[in-house]
Design a protein around this motif. Structure first.
Motif, mmCIF file in Angstrom:
data_model
loop_
_atom_site.group_PDB
_atom_site.id
_atom_site.type_symbol
_atom_site.label_atom_id
_atom_site.label_comp_id
_atom_site.label_asym_id
_atom_site.label_seq_id
_atom_site.Cartn_x
_atom_site.Cartn_y
_atom_site.Cartn_z
ATOM 1 N N GLN A 51 0.831 -1.197 0.000
ATOM 2 C CA GLN A 51 0.000 0.000 0.000
ATOM 3 C C GLN A 51 0.871 1.255 0.000
ATOM 4 O OE1 GLN A 51 -2.810 -0.082 3.267
ATOM 5 N NE2 GLN A 51 -4.235 -1.354 2.109
ATOM 6 N N VAL A 52 1.892 1.264 0.863
ATOM 7 C CA VAL A 52 2.814 2.402 0.934
ATOM 8 C C VAL A 52 4.244 1.890 1.004
ATOM 9 C CG1 VAL A 52 3.495 4.492 2.162
ATOM 10 C CG2 VAL A 52 1.096 3.763 2.189
ATOM 11 N N TRP A 53 5.042 2.335 0.052
ATOM 12 C CA TRP A 53 6.480 2.093 0.088
ATOM 13 C C TRP A 53 7.173 3.428 0.358
ATOM 14 C CZ3 TRP A 53 7.148 -0.937 -5.160
ATOM 15 C CH2 TRP A 53 6.566 -2.207 -5.029
ATOM 16 N N CYS A 54 8.330 3.375 0.986
ATOM 17 C CA CYS A 54 9.133 4.592 1.117
ATOM 18 C C CYS A 54 10.565 4.292 0.685
ATOM 19 C CB CYS A 54 9.090 5.147 2.542
ATOM 20 S SG CYS A 54 9.675 4.045 3.831
ATOM 21 N N GLY A 55 11.279 5.323 0.291
ATOM 22 C CA GLY A 55 12.629 5.142 -0.216
ATOM 23 C C GLY A 55 13.559 6.238 0.242
ATOM 24 N N ASP A 56 14.839 5.906 0.258
ATOM 25 C CA ASP A 56 15.855 6.897 0.616
ATOM 26 C C ASP A 56 17.211 6.401 0.134
ATOM 27 O OD1 ASP A 56 16.966 9.198 1.593
ATOM 28 O OD2 ASP A 56 16.508 8.825 3.694
ATOM 29 N N ILE A 57 18.214 7.284 0.239
ATOM 30 C CA ILE A 57 19.583 6.995 -0.195
ATOM 31 C C ILE A 57 20.537 7.252 0.963
ATOM 32 C CG2 ILE A 57 21.437 7.652 -1.792
ATOM 33 C CD1 ILE A 57 19.274 8.661 -3.701
ATOM 34 N N THR A 58 21.544 6.396 1.089
ATOM 35 C CA THR A 58 22.633 6.656 2.024
ATOM 36 C C THR A 58 23.948 6.379 1.309
ATOM 37 O OG1 THR A 58 23.410 6.300 4.289
ATOM 38 C CG2 THR A 58 22.787 4.331 3.034
ATOM 39 N N TYR A 59 25.063 6.617 1.984
ATOM 40 C CA TYR A 59 26.373 6.468 1.356
ATOM 41 C C TYR A 59 27.268 5.596 2.227
ATOM 42 C CZ TYR A 59 26.762 10.466 4.492
ATOM 43 O OH TYR A 59 26.677 11.292 5.583
ATOM 44 N N LEU A 60 28.116 4.803 1.550
ATOM 45 C CA LEU A 60 29.015 3.859 2.219
ATOM 46 C C LEU A 60 30.380 3.895 1.537
ATOM 47 C CD1 LEU A 60 26.487 0.887 2.273
ATOM 48 C CD2 LEU A 60 27.116 2.270 4.250
ATOM 49 N N TRP A 61 31.435 3.627 2.322
ATOM 50 C CA TRP A 61 32.800 3.659 1.803
ATOM 51 C C TRP A 61 33.217 2.268 1.340
ATOM 52 C CZ3 TRP A 61 35.916 7.165 0.102
ATOM 53 C CH2 TRP A 61 37.296 6.962 0.069
#
Length: 223
Positions: free
Chosen positions: A60-70
């Motif tokens: 019904q509801v998805w959410c998304g985001d971005i993060t960073y890794l070395w």
């Protein structure tokens, strides 16, 4: 660590960190990563979700985001799609570039793995990737309604913040990854196995997201 394993030496992330501390070694880090938060308010994309994070059924509801890794001497970027029903990871992608392709690939994975659902909402922050023409066209193709957090308000997407905090504090080596391939395999294992199926989640009263979803689906008769 990947090279050592290939040579037959068994060694884990925590031992590597301890040995580096003993030898006074540090992992070389760059200046700033390339992922920037929004600086211009997108009032044309409303915050439809408005922190209503509790939903009644999967897809019904998805959410998304971005993060960073070395990894492998440079920043890499991770985009994740989370189903808010039980906080299950349903899609992700990993790349050296925090561009529209990164978030589109994560959405594509989620859409296919979840059986191409209908009547779906996708929520994110106002990052340029999520307001890009390519990503919005993909939402239109999948007939997914878009919702966006207000600029500068991290609580508008707090389930994603909690996921990334868990990943970085519980799993990712403090020194980063020796190779991009190792990072990809390790992150995949955490998101799709450990986080989804093993790690207790407070939101589900101590039950892992995928396990909780299966139990709730069985009770409600959802196949």
């Amino acid at each position: 660590m990947g090279m050592l394993r290939e040579q037959g030496t068994t060694i884990g992330r925590f031992k590597v960190s301890r040995l580096m501390d003993e030898l006074g070694l540090i992992c070389k880090q760059p200046g700033n990563h390339a992922y920037k938060r929004a600086t211009v308010e997108r009032i044309d994309i409303p915050n439809v979700l408005n922190r209503e994070f509790d939903v009644a059924a999967p897809n019904q509801v998805w959410c998304g985001d971005i993060t960073y890794l070395w990894a492998q001497g440079r920043w890499h970027y991770l985009a994740v799609v989370l189903d808010l029903f039980t906080r299950r990871v349903v899609g992700w992608s990993f790349s050296t570039s925090p561009d529209a392709d990164l978030v589109v690939k994560a959405l594509d994975m989620a859409f296919e793995q979840r059986g191409r659902p209908t009547d779906l909402m996708f929520h994110s922050d106002q990052g340029g990737q999520y307001v890009s023409r390519k990503f919005r066209q993909r939402l239109w193709r999948y007939r997914i309604k878009q919702s966006m957090s207000r600029r500068g308000n991290c609580w508008d997407n707090s389930p994603m913040e909690r996921l990334f905090r868990s990943l970085k504090t519980e799993w990712v080596p403090s020194t980063g990854y020796m190779s991009a391939g190792e990072a990809h395999r390790d992150i995949s294992h955490y998101l799709m196995q450990r986080y989804n199926w093993i790690r207790p989640h407070q939101f589900n009263n101590g039950v892992a997201p995928a396990v909780a979803e299966e139990k709730l689906n069985a009770v409600s008769g959802i196949s």
